[in-house]
Scaffold this motif. Structure first.
Motif, short mmCIF file in Angstrom:
data_model
loop_
_atom_site.label_atom_id
_atom_site.label_comp_id
_atom_site.label_asym_id
_atom_site.label_seq_id
_atom_site.Cartn_x
_atom_site.Cartn_y
_atom_site.Cartn_z
N VAL A 45 1.06 -0.88 -0.33
CA VAL A 45 0.04 -0.42 0.17
C VAL A 45 0.92 1.32 -0.04
CG1 VAL A 45 -1.98 -0.91 1.21
CG2 VAL A 45 0.15 0.22 2.30
N HIS A 46 0.18 2.27 -0.68
CA HIS A 46 0.79 3.41 0.02
C HIS A 46 1.15 4.07 1.74
CE1 HIS A 46 1.14 3.82 -5.21
NE2 HIS A 46 1.89 3.24 -4.21
N VAL A 47 1.33 4.53 1.91
CA VAL A 47 1.27 5.39 3.77
C VAL A 47 1.82 6.75 3.76
CG1 VAL A 47 1.57 4.55 6.03
CG2 VAL A 47 1.36 2.42 4.02
N PRO A 48 0.62 7.22 4.26
CA PRO A 48 1.05 8.99 4.66
C PRO A 48 2.96 8.61 5.19
CG PRO A 48 -0.40 8.94 5.30
CD PRO A 48 -0.95 6.98 4.96
N ILE A 49 4.03 9.47 5.02
CA ILE A 49 5.04 9.24 5.75
C ILE A 49 4.94 9.85 7.13
CG2 ILE A 49 7.60 9.72 5.67
CD1 ILE A 49 7.11 9.56 2.73
N ALA A 50 4.15 10.61 7.08
CA ALA A 50 4.12 12.06 8.54
C ALA A 50 3.46 10.90 9.56
CB ALA A 50 3.86 12.98 8.53
N ALA A 51 2.62 10.09 9.54
CA ALA A 51 1.67 9.05 10.33
C ALA A 51 2.46 8.42 10.83
CB ALA A 51 0.60 8.78 9.52
N ILE A 52 3.90 7.98 10.26
CA ILE A 52 4.46 6.28 10.97
C ILE A 52 5.10 6.60 12.01
CG2 ILE A 52 5.63 4.28 10.12
CD1 ILE A 52 5.04 5.25 7.28
N ARG A 53 5.04 5.69 13.27
CA ARG A 53 5.66 6.21 14.44
C ARG A 53 7.23 5.27 14.04
NH1 ARG A 53 5.54 8.15 19.27
NH2 ARG A 53 6.67 7.26 21.18
N SER A 54 8.24 6.08 14.41
CA SER A 54 9.93 4.50 14.29
C SER A 54 9.87 4.13 15.41
CB SER A 54 10.40 5.13 13.83
OG SER A 54 10.52 5.77 13.19
N GLN A 55 9.59 2.63 15.47
CA GLN A 55 9.41 1.94 16.76
C GLN A 55 11.08 1.54 17.31
OE1 GLN A 55 9.40 -2.46 17.72
NE2 GLN A 55 8.18 -2.17 16.42
N HIS A 56 12.19 2.53 17.22
CA HIS A 56 13.21 2.91 18.15
C HIS A 56 13.60 3.85 16.88
CE1 HIS A 56 16.20 0.63 15.04
NE2 HIS A 56 14.47 -0.61 15.05
N SER A 57 14.92 3.63 18.08
CA SER A 57 16.09 5.06 17.55
C SER A 57 17.15 4.62 16.57
CB SER A 57 16.31 5.70 18.93
OG SER A 57 17.61 4.05 19.58
N ASP A 109 -4.77 6.18 10.94
CA ASP A 109 -3.48 7.11 11.32
C ASP A 109 -2.84 6.82 12.79
OD1 ASP A 109 -6.27 7.54 13.05
OD2 ASP A 109 -5.73 9.20 12.75
N ARG A 110 -2.72 5.63 12.94
CA ARG A 110 -1.80 5.28 14.10
C ARG A 110 -1.10 3.58 13.36
NH1 ARG A 110 -5.43 2.91 18.81
NH2 ARG A 110 -6.37 2.47 17.38
N LEU A 111 0.29 4.26 13.01
CA LEU A 111 1.07 3.38 12.03
C LEU A 111 1.99 3.63 12.58
CD1 LEU A 111 0.37 4.84 8.86
CD2 LEU A 111 -0.72 3.34 9.89
N ILE A 112 2.69 1.99 13.14
CA ILE A 112 4.22 1.80 13.45
C ILE A 112 5.12 0.68 12.43
CG2 ILE A 112 3.49 -0.14 15.43
CD1 ILE A 112 5.30 1.74 17.18
N THR A 113 6.60 0.75 12.64
CA THR A 113 6.99 0.45 12.19
C THR A 113 7.68 -1.49 12.59
OG1 THR A 113 8.89 0.96 13.38
CG2 THR A 113 8.65 2.14 11.00
N LEU A 114 7.25 -1.83 11.52
CA LEU A 114 7.62 -3.39 12.24
C LEU A 114 9.17 -3.85 11.91
CD1 LEU A 114 4.39 -5.43 11.60
CD2 LEU A 114 4.74 -4.32 13.93
N ASP A 115 9.50 -3.20 10.73
CA ASP A 115 10.50 -3.57 10.39
C ASP A 115 10.77 -1.80 9.09
OD1 ASP A 115 13.23 -4.38 9.98
OD2 ASP A 115 12.33 -5.44 8.24
#
Length: 229
Positions: A45-57, A109-115
């Motif tokens: 899918v095409h996902v809004p970049i600004a909405a994705i939360r990165s899981q770690h540093s 609008d609640r997205l988070i990285t899995l990888d």
């Protein structure tokens, strides 16, 4: 975690990683949840970049690798000044990797990285540099990636462990902040993985744990930002 440090040269980085309770807790939590998602659950899918939360540093050797990726993505932005979406093939080429970005969605609008945190952060760095160099924001707003739906408790668990590394706005903290007991190390990592295996085994064998929750992303999932799932 262990698979990322598969040689003796990486041993110091492994020891550093397992010495941090926040890293081990985040890894075990992420492994538990991603272990329940099969490859067929993911949708491109095409996902809004600004909405994705990165899981770690991003730290250690990953800082330089991410900067190199960001430099190549910045060059792509200059060559493609009107593109609003960066596609998977372009991302794989620019990132020098075939490991696609994967995200989990509790809602549109609640997205988070899995990888793929490094790949996502490289795009964000490139967007910042583009603005600095040109004085204009690049219109890039979406990234093509693989996504799967998460249950509420799964998302909350991932968000909670991500908060060790990032503030509410998603900005990386200078150092992990957590209330976990100081002790970490290999025993905690191994115990966590063993617990994950046991839980997966129990859930797969008991009908009471099965439900009709579909992890696949519907066609119109991102067309309505506040859709209820």
């Amino acid at each position: 975690m262990l698979s990322k440090f598969g040689n003796f040269k990486a041993l110091p980085r492994l020891l550093t990683a397992i010495a941090c309770p926040a890293r081990v807790k985040r890894h075990n939590t992420s492994a538990w949840i991603t272990g329940k998602i099969s490859n067929t659950d993911y949708t491109l899918v095409h996902v809004p970049i600004a909405a994705i939360r990165s899981q770690h540093s991003i730290d250690g050797e990953a800082i330089e690798k991410t900067a190199q990726r960001a430099s190549r993505i910045l060059a792509w932005m200059k060559t493609n000044p009107t593109d609003k979406t960066i596609h998977l093939d372009a991302m794989n080429f620019l990132a020098g990797s075939t490991g696609a970005l994967k995200i989990g969605c509790a809602s549109a609008d609640r997205l988070i990285t899995l990888d793929g945190v490094g790949r996502l952060e490289a795009v964000r760095q490139a967007k910042v540099e583009y603005l600095k160099e040109t004085g204009q924001p690049h219109p890039l707003e979406k990234i093509e990636c693989y996504a799967a739906r998460l249950k509420e408790d799964e998302y909350e668990s991932l968000y909670r462990t991500s908060s060790y590394f990032r503030d509410e706005a998603g900005n990386q903290l200078d150092k992990p902040e957590h209330d976990l007991v100081p002790y970490s190390g290999l025993p905690r990592l191994v115990a966590g993985q063993a617990l994950n295996l046991a839980r997966h085994s129990i859930e797969s064998s008991l009908p009471s744990f099965s439900d009709n929750f579909s992890r696949q992303i519907p066609d119109d999932y991102f067309s309505a930002p506040h859709v209820q799932t």
